[in-house]
Design an enzyme around this catalytic site. Structure first.
Site, short mmCIF file in Angstrom:
data_model
loop_
_atom_site.label_atom_id
_atom_site.label_comp_id
_atom_site.label_asym_id
_atom_site.label_seq_id
_atom_site.Cartn_x
_atom_site.Cartn_y
_atom_site.Cartn_z
N PRO A 138 0.83 -1.20 0.00
CA PRO A 138 0.00 0.00 0.00
C PRO A 138 0.87 1.25 0.00
CG PRO A 138 -0.68 -1.51 1.74
CD PRO A 138 0.56 -2.07 1.14
N GLU A 142 19.32 3.32 27.25
CA GLU A 142 19.56 3.77 25.88
C GLU A 142 21.06 3.95 25.63
OE1 GLU A 142 17.35 3.56 23.71
OE2 GLU A 142 15.68 3.30 25.11
P1 ADP Z 1 -1.32 2.85 -3.74
O1 ADP Z 1 -0.13 2.10 -4.25
O2 ADP Z 1 -1.78 2.31 -2.44
O3 ADP Z 1 -2.38 3.02 -4.75
P2 ADP Z 1 -1.11 5.67 -4.08
O4 ADP Z 1 -0.75 5.65 -5.51
O5 ADP Z 1 -2.50 6.02 -3.77
O6 ADP Z 1 -0.74 4.30 -3.39
O7 ADP Z 1 -0.10 6.63 -3.33
C1 ADP Z 1 -0.49 7.38 -2.24
C2 ADP Z 1 0.24 8.70 -2.23
O8 ADP Z 1 1.60 8.52 -1.93
C3 ADP Z 1 0.22 9.41 -3.56
O9 ADP Z 1 -0.92 10.18 -3.69
C4 ADP Z 1 1.48 10.25 -3.52
O10 ADP Z 1 1.22 11.45 -2.85
C5 ADP Z 1 2.40 9.43 -2.67
N1 ADP Z 1 3.32 8.65 -3.50
C6 ADP Z 1 3.41 7.31 -3.56
N2 ADP Z 1 4.39 6.93 -4.40
C7 ADP Z 1 4.92 8.05 -4.90
C8 ADP Z 1 5.97 8.30 -5.85
N3 ADP Z 1 6.66 7.31 -6.43
N4 ADP Z 1 6.26 9.59 -6.14
C9 ADP Z 1 5.58 10.59 -5.57
N5 ADP Z 1 4.58 10.42 -4.68
C10 ADP Z 1 4.25 9.17 -4.33
ZN ZN Z 2 15.90 -0.93 24.73
#
Ligand code: ADP
Ligand code: ZN
Ligand code: MG
Length: 609
Positions: free
Chosen positions: A203, A424
């Protein structure tokens, strides 16, 4: 509904108009007097009637004195017969001038048919109203089967330059768009146009994003639907929506159809217990049917995204359907830096923000996590009423995402603070004194989330492989806190419990999964994993009781040696440990540079664990 009210008003108006017309045509001109047939008979006998004009059943009567009257007869019998029946003598009748005027054709028929006709019209009208109502209902039911297909109506346009990394995915998708636009080039070489492309990855790795970028770059019409929209309460709707979605895409060919989150319907069939998944199965079947229905020259490519390819029905994955698969990995160091830069655009930053350093501190972050991190940093800068976002805010946001927000306000006693500082400090010192450990990035005794304090150690580069020596050093570092408490206070707190848990599970993995123990190159236990989530769901025991005992012995050995290593390091560098802990009690947090500067005078030479 105002529509209904309007209809009713119209209905009443129409009826009134028809009734008026009817009375206008069929009704006689208003007469002075209406005689009953009795009276008429008497008057005739008395010789007072001069003339009777019969038109239909209406009798227009002219009296001897010139006045007029009207009367009505029964429709079945003739006027003469009627009058006879009322006892009018033939003689008296002879004195009356009787004229029978034939009704004009339409009047006759109207008289005959209009009442029936009116009833019919009224009934028809009511039916019409009812059907109208029903039809809108039917239409709604009809729309139900329609897919909520959107023609690339993503709210804001995304272009490839907004997507960091994901090089393979981008290339593949560009190639496919090219395929759709110039199929000849490919077909001439005998290449087959792929039908389906499956984007898979954890995800937040940008599956939806990269698909949106394909839409944004244009080239071909792009249709988007989320598979969860296929499934409604009613059985059959999903299949119908699927059909509709494919039909729409085919009409617009060459086109791309993007089905997001396809695992919502693409789950392995027959896997669900106790029914209830019928609808999903039907929808999936329909998708399979539609994809098979593509001819060689149907220029529609189906793009789908999922983070659970492991649960997809194998039928979806066989050649001719989603035969091209693109894996989107969690971003590596360079990609994380690029993603951070993309999301930092348009935000007010301090000069000289080092995105590389932030990227180093965020291993395992997905694109979505990084986008979230940048936003968190902006929020915390705003909360501090700063005019721009600084490096500090980014670091803080990263820790917040990993461990939860700092709980600066949590009151801890001096004693607890000492214990945490030595705990730590122990971790950090062991990490610094061993060869195969990662750099210490930060040591802190500010509690975050559930952690009382934390030592952040991170690899300088992305690691895909780890060696046994590294694991052993890691184990020793994990034991650093426990060993330090025991050495310093002669007692152990609950603060070490999480370390012990992690260490035990790592040691067990070394033995059962990686073959790194004295038991040699062998694995124990069959483990099913959620491919991308890296979580184990079930472990099946496939070894004997004797082997189990041996495994336990090996695990114990790893942990014991790790503890001894930690103890040895801490004993050897007791002064350094005290220095770190006392500084921590004062400052609460040590950054990488401060930490290593502190250690410098002690001239610690890292040794192998
Ligand atoms: P999924 O793979 O779950 O469909 P999304 O495409 O919805 O994920 O990505 C969620 C958000 O994360 C995007 O709207 C963007 O803002 C950010 N994001 C994810 N991957 C990238 C990437 N390679 N470059 C820029 N932003 C990214
Ligand atoms: Zn510890
Ligand atoms: Mg998505």
């Amino acid at each position: 509904m105002s529509n209904l009210a309007k209809n009713i008003v119209w209905a009443i108006l129409t009826l009134v108009i028809i009734a008026l017309l009817f009375s206008f045509f069929a009704g006689p001109a208003p007469a002075a007097k209406t005689l009953s047939l009795n009276e008429l008979a008497q008057d005739i006998n008395a010789g007072q009637i001069k003339q009777i004009t019969v038109s239909g059943n209406n009798l227009a009567i002219t009296m001897a004195d010139g006045s007029t009257a009207t009367a009505h007869k029964e429709s079945e019998t003739g006027i003469v017969e009627t009058l006879n029946n009322f006892g009018v003598s033939a003689k008296a009748l002879q004195a009356v001038n009787i004229a029978v005027r034939s009704q004009s054709g339409w009047q006759f028929w109207a008289g005959l048919l209009l009442p029936d006709l009116l009833t019919l019209i009224a009934i028809g009208f009511i039916f019409w109203l009812m059907f109208r109502q029903a039809r809108t209902g039917v239409n709604q039911a009809f729309n139900f089967g329609r897919s909520n297909l959107r023609l690339s109506t993503f709210r804001d346009k995304v272009l490839f330059k907004d997507v960091a990394g994901l090089k393979e995915a981008k290339e593949e998708l560009i190639e496919v768009v090219d395929f759709l636009k110039n199929p000849k080039k490919f077909l001439d070489l005998g290449a087959r146009i792929p039908r389906g492309i499956l984007l898979m990855g954890p995800p937040g790795t940008g599956k939806t994003l990269v698909a949106r970028a394909v839409a944004g770059e244009g080239g071909v019409p792009f249709f988007y639907i989320s598979a969860s929209e296929f499934v409604e309460m009613f059985v059959g709707v999903g299949a119908s929506r699927t059909r509709d979605a494919f039909l729409t895409a085919k009409r617009a060919a060459p086109a791309m159809l993007f089905i997001d989150e396809i695992d919502a319907v693409g789950r392995q069939r027959g896997a669900g217990l106790g029914g209830g998944n019928d609808e999903r199965e039907q929808t999936l079947n329909q998708i399979l049917v539609e994809m098979d229905g593509f001819d060689r020259d149907t220029r529609v490519i189906v793009l789908a995204a999922t983070n659970r390819p492991d649960i997809l029905d194998p039928a979806l994955l066989r050649p001719g359907r989603f035969d091209r698969r693109i894996v989107l990995d969690l971003p590596d160091l360079a990609d994380r830096e690029a993603i951070l830069k993309i999301h930092a655009q348009g935000k007010t930053l301090d000069k000289g923000i080092d995105f590389r350093k932030i990227a180093v501190r965020t291993p395992g972050f997905s694109g979505a996590d990084l986008a979230n991190l940048v936003n968190e940093a902006a929020i915390s800068a705003a909360r501090l009423s700063k005019s721009s976002i600084g490096q500090e805010e980014f670091y803080d946001a990263a820790e917040k995402v990993i461990l939860g927000p700092a709980r600066k306000s949590r009151v801890i006693s001096e004693k607890e603070k000492r214990i945490t500082a030595y705990h730590e400090g122990g971790h950090a010192l062991v990490a610094a004194a061993l060869k195969d450990t990662d750099l210490v990035h930060k040591v802190s005794i500010v509690s975050r989330g559930f952690a009382g304090g934390y030592t952040m150690k991170l690899p300088t580069e992305d690691q895909h492989l780890k060696t046994r020596a590294q694991f052993v050093a890691d184990l020793a570092m994990m034991m650093g806190g426990y060993a330090s408490e025991k050495l310093t206070f002669g007692d152990i707190s609950t603060g070490a419990s999480n370390d012990l848990k992690e260490a035990s599970s790592l040691a067990r993995r070394l033995v059962t999964k990686y073959g790194m123990s004295d038991l040699g190159p062998i694995t124990f236990g069959k483990t099913e994993e959620l491919v991308f989530l890296g979580r184990e769901i079930t472990t099946e025991k496939d070894y004997s009781e004797k082997a189990a005992q041996e495994i336990d012995g090996q695990v114990e050995g790893f942990l014991k040696r790790a503890y001894e290593t930690a103890e040895k390091v801490l004993k050897a560098h007791k002064a350094a440990l005290n220095k770190i802990a006392e500084t921590l009690i004062q400052k609460e947090t040590l950054e990488q540079e401060e930490f290593y500067a502190l250690l410098k005078p002690f001239k610690i030479k890292p040794v192998a664990a």
